[in-house]
Write a protein that holds these residues in place. Sequence first.
Motif, PDB file in Angstrom:
ATOM      1  N   THR A  87      55.446  29.459  71.198  1.00  0.00           N
ATOM      2  CA  THR A  87      54.095  29.062  71.557  1.00  0.00           C
ATOM      3  C   THR A  87      53.304  28.733  70.296  1.00  0.00           C
ATOM      4  O   THR A  87      53.357  29.455  69.310  1.00  0.00           O
ATOM      5  N   THR A  88      52.553  27.640  70.333  1.00  0.00           N
ATOM      6  CA  THR A  88      51.738  27.240  69.189  1.00  0.00           C
ATOM      7  C   THR A  88      50.278  27.572  69.467  1.00  0.00           C
ATOM      8  O   THR A  88      49.678  27.043  70.401  1.00  0.00           O
ATOM      9  N   THR A 127      44.562  31.553  72.100  1.00  0.00           N
ATOM     10  CA  THR A 127      44.772  30.639  73.220  1.00  0.00           C
ATOM     11  C   THR A 127      45.538  29.410  72.740  1.00  0.00           C
ATOM     12  O   THR A 127      45.161  28.790  71.744  1.00  0.00           O
ATOM     13  N   ALA A 128      46.616  29.082  73.442  1.00  0.00           N
ATOM     14  CA  ALA A 128      47.418  27.912  73.103  1.00  0.00           C
ATOM     15  C   ALA A 128      46.810  26.665  73.733  1.00  0.00           C
ATOM     16  O   ALA A 128      45.923  26.739  74.596  1.00  0.00           O
ATOM     17  N   ASP A 129      47.314  25.507  73.329  1.00  0.00           N
ATOM     18  CA  ASP A 129      46.794  24.239  73.839  1.00  0.00           C
ATOM     19  C   ASP A 129      46.951  24.116  75.348  1.00  0.00           C
ATOM     20  O   ASP A 129      46.154  23.441  76.010  1.00  0.00           O
ATOM     21  N   ASP A 130      47.993  24.750  75.908  1.00  0.00           N
ATOM     22  CA  ASP A 130      48.218  24.650  77.347  1.00  0.00           C
ATOM     23  C   ASP A 130      47.443  25.691  78.146  1.00  0.00           C
ATOM     24  O   ASP A 130      47.618  25.825  79.356  1.00  0.00           O
ATOM     25  N   GLY A 131      46.577  26.475  77.458  1.00  0.00           N
ATOM     26  CA  GLY A 131      45.772  27.479  78.137  1.00  0.00           C
ATOM     27  C   GLY A 131      46.361  28.871  78.147  1.00  0.00           C
ATOM     28  O   GLY A 131      45.689  29.825  78.552  1.00  0.00           O
ATOM     29  N   TYR A 132      47.588  29.018  77.704  1.00  0.00           N
ATOM     30  CA  TYR A 132      48.215  30.343  77.653  1.00  0.00           C
ATOM     31  C   TYR A 132      47.484  31.214  76.634  1.00  0.00           C
ATOM     32  O   TYR A 132      47.164  30.770  75.531  1.00  0.00           O
ATOM     33  N   THR A 133      47.231  32.469  77.003  1.00  0.00           N
ATOM     34  CA  THR A 133      46.547  33.388  76.097  1.00  0.00           C
ATOM     35  C   THR A 133      47.406  34.609  75.796  1.00  0.00           C
ATOM     36  O   THR A 133      48.210  35.042  76.621  1.00  0.00           O
TER      37      THR A 133
END
Length: 265
Positions: free
Chosen positions: A3-4, A64-70
Amino acid sequence: MATTFTAIPGARSGTREARAVSTAWHVAEVVAGVEENATARTLRLRVDGLMGHLAGQHIDIRLTADDGYTAIRSYSVASAGSDEHLEITVDELPDGEVSPYLVRDLAVGDRLEIRGPVGGWFVWRPSSGNRVQLIGGGSGVVPLMSMIRAHQASTNASPFKLLYSLRSPETSLYRDELGRLDQESAKLMVDYVYTRSTPEGWPVPPARLTSDTLLGKIFPAEENPDVFVCGQTVFVETVADWLVMAGYSPGSIKTERFGGTGGLR
């Protein structure tokens, strides 16, 4: 695929009204980063409105990642500040999701979401007149360092001892500062246990911490010290059991554990 994460883009630190930063999420700006060893880094954060913190407290960091994952992780505070700054020391985990970003990628000027500082039990207060025994395993020394710094900055003259168990000299945190305080400050005594390798000329070979070694290096039970133990779960539970069996009052022992189920380092 890893994850970025990215820092908060264009975030501002908000207003400067005095408030107690605790359970709500706030923005912290990275104002400095210092390498402690090959895998650990201390981050100095500024949080507008923060009016200091207690020695031993921790904060939560939310990425928080670009795809909304936290992802949310807790980190002990290492500093003994009385203003809007605080420091955390992050040890990179080989399979970590958050720690590699904080250690390798986060830059001065970046902003993070934090919650805290929180915690009111595993803390040291300058109003206490008891002698204090600190026992840390690996990065478990971080909140204990906050207590040491708070003690040094206070007028409290009660003696402090730190027993620091770590794998090798290269994995030490705050090495220079602890060495200086051990030599120059009458308020702190520091002792080490090395479990994998030792400094050149060290008087004993590396070995895991044992009950006999522990009890030979700390304030005795009859002196009724306040004891703070921090490290991985098995380290903390084993040390606490040894202390109770040796006659230390359970009420005087405060523990904080983190991570997996690693042993005595």
